[in-house]
Design a protein around this motif. Sequence first.
Motif, PDB file in Angstrom:
ATOM      1  N   UNK A   8      -2.129  11.116  15.585  1.00 34.44           N
ATOM      2  CA  UNK A   8      -2.434  11.961  14.423  1.00 34.44           C
ATOM      3  C   UNK A   8      -2.772  11.097  13.213  1.00 34.44           C
ATOM      4  N   UNK A   9      -1.974  10.074  12.967  1.00 36.62           N
ATOM      5  CA  UNK A   9      -2.218   9.240  11.783  1.00 36.62           C
ATOM      6  C   UNK A   9      -3.387   8.283  11.970  1.00 36.62           C
ATOM      7  N   UNK A  10      -3.709   7.932  13.184  1.00 39.78           N
ATOM      8  CA  UNK A  10      -4.949   7.165  13.412  1.00 39.78           C
ATOM      9  C   UNK A  10      -6.161   8.041  13.080  1.00 39.78           C
ATOM     10  N   UNK A  11      -6.095   9.332  13.435  1.00 36.35           N
ATOM     11  CA  UNK A  11      -7.179  10.254  13.063  1.00 36.35           C
ATOM     12  C   UNK A  11      -7.237  10.420  11.546  1.00 36.35           C
ATOM     13  N   UNK A  12      -6.059  10.500  10.918  1.00 39.06           N
ATOM     14  CA  UNK A  12      -5.999  10.619   9.459  1.00 39.06           C
ATOM     15  C   UNK A  12      -6.650   9.399   8.801  1.00 39.06           C
ATOM     16  N   UNK A  13      -6.331   8.217   9.301  1.00 39.03           N
ATOM     17  CA  UNK A  13      -6.926   6.971   8.790  1.00 39.03           C
ATOM     18  C   UNK A  13      -8.449   7.012   8.944  1.00 39.03           C
ATOM     19  N   UNK A  14      -8.920   7.394  10.114  1.00 39.58           N
ATOM     20  CA  UNK A  14     -10.360   7.457  10.373  1.00 39.58           C
ATOM     21  C   UNK A  14     -11.037   8.461   9.441  1.00 39.58           C
ATOM     22  N   UNK A  15     -10.468   9.657   9.329  1.00 39.20           N
ATOM     23  CA  UNK A  15     -11.045  10.669   8.443  1.00 39.20           C
ATOM     24  C   UNK A  15     -11.082  10.187   7.004  1.00 39.20           C
ATOM     25  N   UNK A  71     -11.999   1.031  -1.226  1.00 36.69           N
ATOM     26  CA  UNK A  71     -12.950   0.613  -0.196  1.00 36.69           C
ATOM     27  C   UNK A  71     -12.508   1.007   1.201  1.00 36.69           C
ATOM     28  N   UNK A  72     -11.200   0.959   1.457  1.00 38.14           N
ATOM     29  CA  UNK A  72     -10.684   1.243   2.804  1.00 38.14           C
ATOM     30  C   UNK A  72      -9.201   1.555   2.733  1.00 38.14           C
ATOM     31  N   UNK A  73      -8.768   2.353   3.693  1.00 37.74           N
ATOM     32  CA  UNK A  73      -7.351   2.678   3.856  1.00 37.74           C
ATOM     33  C   UNK A  73      -6.973   2.271   5.273  1.00 37.74           C
ATOM     34  N   UNK A  74      -5.960   1.411   5.384  1.00 35.81           N
ATOM     35  CA  UNK A  74      -5.555   0.892   6.688  1.00 35.81           C
ATOM     36  C   UNK A  74      -4.129   1.323   6.997  1.00 35.81           C
ATOM     37  N   UNK A  75      -3.955   1.857   8.176  1.00 30.89           N
ATOM     38  CA  UNK A  75      -2.643   2.237   8.680  1.00 30.89           C
ATOM     39  C   UNK A  75      -1.929   0.972   9.126  1.00 30.89           C
ATOM     40  N   UNK A  76      -0.790   0.674   8.500  1.00 27.37           N
ATOM     41  CA  UNK A  76      -0.038  -0.529   8.866  1.00 27.37           C
ATOM     42  C   UNK A  76       1.078  -0.238   9.853  1.00 27.37           C
ATOM     43  N   UNK A  77       1.771   0.901   9.669  1.00 29.75           N
ATOM     44  CA  UNK A  77       2.888   1.224  10.556  1.00 29.75           C
ATOM     45  C   UNK A  77       3.208   2.708  10.438  1.00 29.75           C
ATOM     46  N   UNK A  78       3.737   3.264  11.531  1.00 30.75           N
ATOM     47  CA  UNK A  78       4.224   4.638  11.553  1.00 30.75           C
ATOM     48  C   UNK A  78       5.600   4.608  12.198  1.00 30.75           C
ATOM     49  N   UNK A  87       9.773  19.059  15.457  1.00 31.51           N
ATOM     50  CA  UNK A  87       9.579  18.512  14.116  1.00 31.51           C
ATOM     51  C   UNK A  87      10.031  17.058  14.045  1.00 31.51           C
ATOM     52  N   UNK A  88       9.373  16.317  13.147  1.00 30.67           N
ATOM     53  CA  UNK A  88       9.735  14.917  12.939  1.00 30.67           C
ATOM     54  C   UNK A  88       9.322  14.510  11.532  1.00 30.67           C
ATOM     55  N   UNK A  89       9.899  13.403  11.083  1.00 28.84           N
ATOM     56  CA  UNK A  89       9.365  12.742   9.902  1.00 28.84           C
ATOM     57  C   UNK A  89       8.603  11.515  10.390  1.00 28.84           C
ATOM     58  N   UNK A  90       7.610  11.144   9.628  1.00 34.21           N
ATOM     59  CA  UNK A  90       6.839   9.938   9.924  1.00 34.21           C
ATOM     60  C   UNK A  90       6.711   9.155   8.619  1.00 34.21           C
ATOM     61  N   UNK A  91       7.383   8.015   8.557  1.00 29.91           N
ATOM     62  CA  UNK A  91       7.248   7.139   7.389  1.00 29.91           C
ATOM     63  C   UNK A  91       6.057   6.241   7.673  1.00 29.91           C
ATOM     64  N   UNK A  92       4.992   6.462   6.915  1.00 26.93           N
ATOM     65  CA  UNK A  92       3.727   5.783   7.175  1.00 26.93           C
ATOM     66  C   UNK A  92       3.476   4.727   6.111  1.00 26.93           C
ATOM     67  N   UNK A  93       3.250   3.518   6.571  1.00 30.40           N
ATOM     68  CA  UNK A  93       2.919   2.395   5.690  1.00 30.40           C
ATOM     69  C   UNK A  93       1.403   2.243   5.685  1.00 30.40           C
ATOM     70  N   UNK A  94       0.846   2.278   4.483  1.00 26.58           N
ATOM     71  CA  UNK A  94      -0.604   2.168   4.290  1.00 26.58           C
ATOM     72  C   UNK A  94      -0.935   0.909   3.493  1.00 26.58           C
ATOM     73  N   UNK A  95      -2.154   0.448   3.656  1.00 25.29           N
ATOM     74  CA  UNK A  95      -2.713  -0.601   2.795  1.00 25.29           C
ATOM     75  C   UNK A  95      -4.059  -0.077   2.305  1.00 25.29           C
ATOM     76  N   UNK A  96      -4.187  -0.020   0.994  1.00 26.43           N
ATOM     77  CA  UNK A  96      -5.442   0.413   0.387  1.00 26.43           C
ATOM     78  C   UNK A  96      -6.149  -0.807  -0.192  1.00 26.43           C
ATOM     79  N   UNK A  97      -7.404  -0.945   0.156  1.00 22.53           N
ATOM     80  CA  UNK A  97      -8.212  -2.052  -0.384  1.00 22.53           C
ATOM     81  C   UNK A  97      -9.106  -1.496  -1.488  1.00 22.53           C
ATOM     82  N   UNK A  98      -9.056  -2.183  -2.635  1.00 22.72           N
ATOM     83  CA  UNK A  98      -9.837  -1.773  -3.800  1.00 22.72           C
ATOM     84  C   UNK A  98     -10.725  -2.916  -4.256  1.00 22.72           C
ATOM     85  N   UNK A  99     -11.865  -2.543  -4.819  1.00 20.11           N
ATOM     86  CA  UNK A  99     -12.743  -3.517  -5.478  1.00 20.11           C
ATOM     87  C   UNK A  99     -12.712  -3.182  -6.965  1.00 20.11           C
TER      88      UNK A  99
END
Length: 143
Positions: A8-15, A71-78, A87-99
């Motif tokens: 699910x979060x890989x799809x979220x990252x792609x979208x 510029x990009x949003x990268x999924x680092x960890x779920x 039901x579940x919680x998902x603590x998602x670590x993101x990395x956002x790249x900016x210019x």
Amino acid sequence: MEAEIHALFRRHEDNFNRGLHGEAAPEDAGALFTPEFIAAGPQGVATGRNDASLVEAMRAGYDHYRATGAQAMTLRDVAVTPIDDRHATAKVSWRARYRRKDGSQTDIDFEVTYFVRLTDEGPRIFGWVSGDEEALLRERGLA
């Protein structure tokens, strides 16, 4: 459950990345959410519906991110924590790249805790809790 939520979060990252580059229809990302959802952050708690208002909010969000230099949003960890069998919680670590406007790049790491429901169509996000994203952008000179 865990593999489905990771997907699910890989799809979220792609979208999200397609949206940043003007290549995605926000309607695609809407498929990741339940019909109703909650969002909490420094501004308070809000509820929303997965309808035309979500699509418009996503379009505005992509515009805002592009304006700040995203510029990009990268999924680092779920990290998935089951609550029960649906039901579940998902603590998602993101990395956002900016210019920055001067052309230099900076990465911002942050986390969002999502609430996920397993439906017959697969996992869907029904809520999230996020930190003060605008403060992070100001600290990095992006807002």
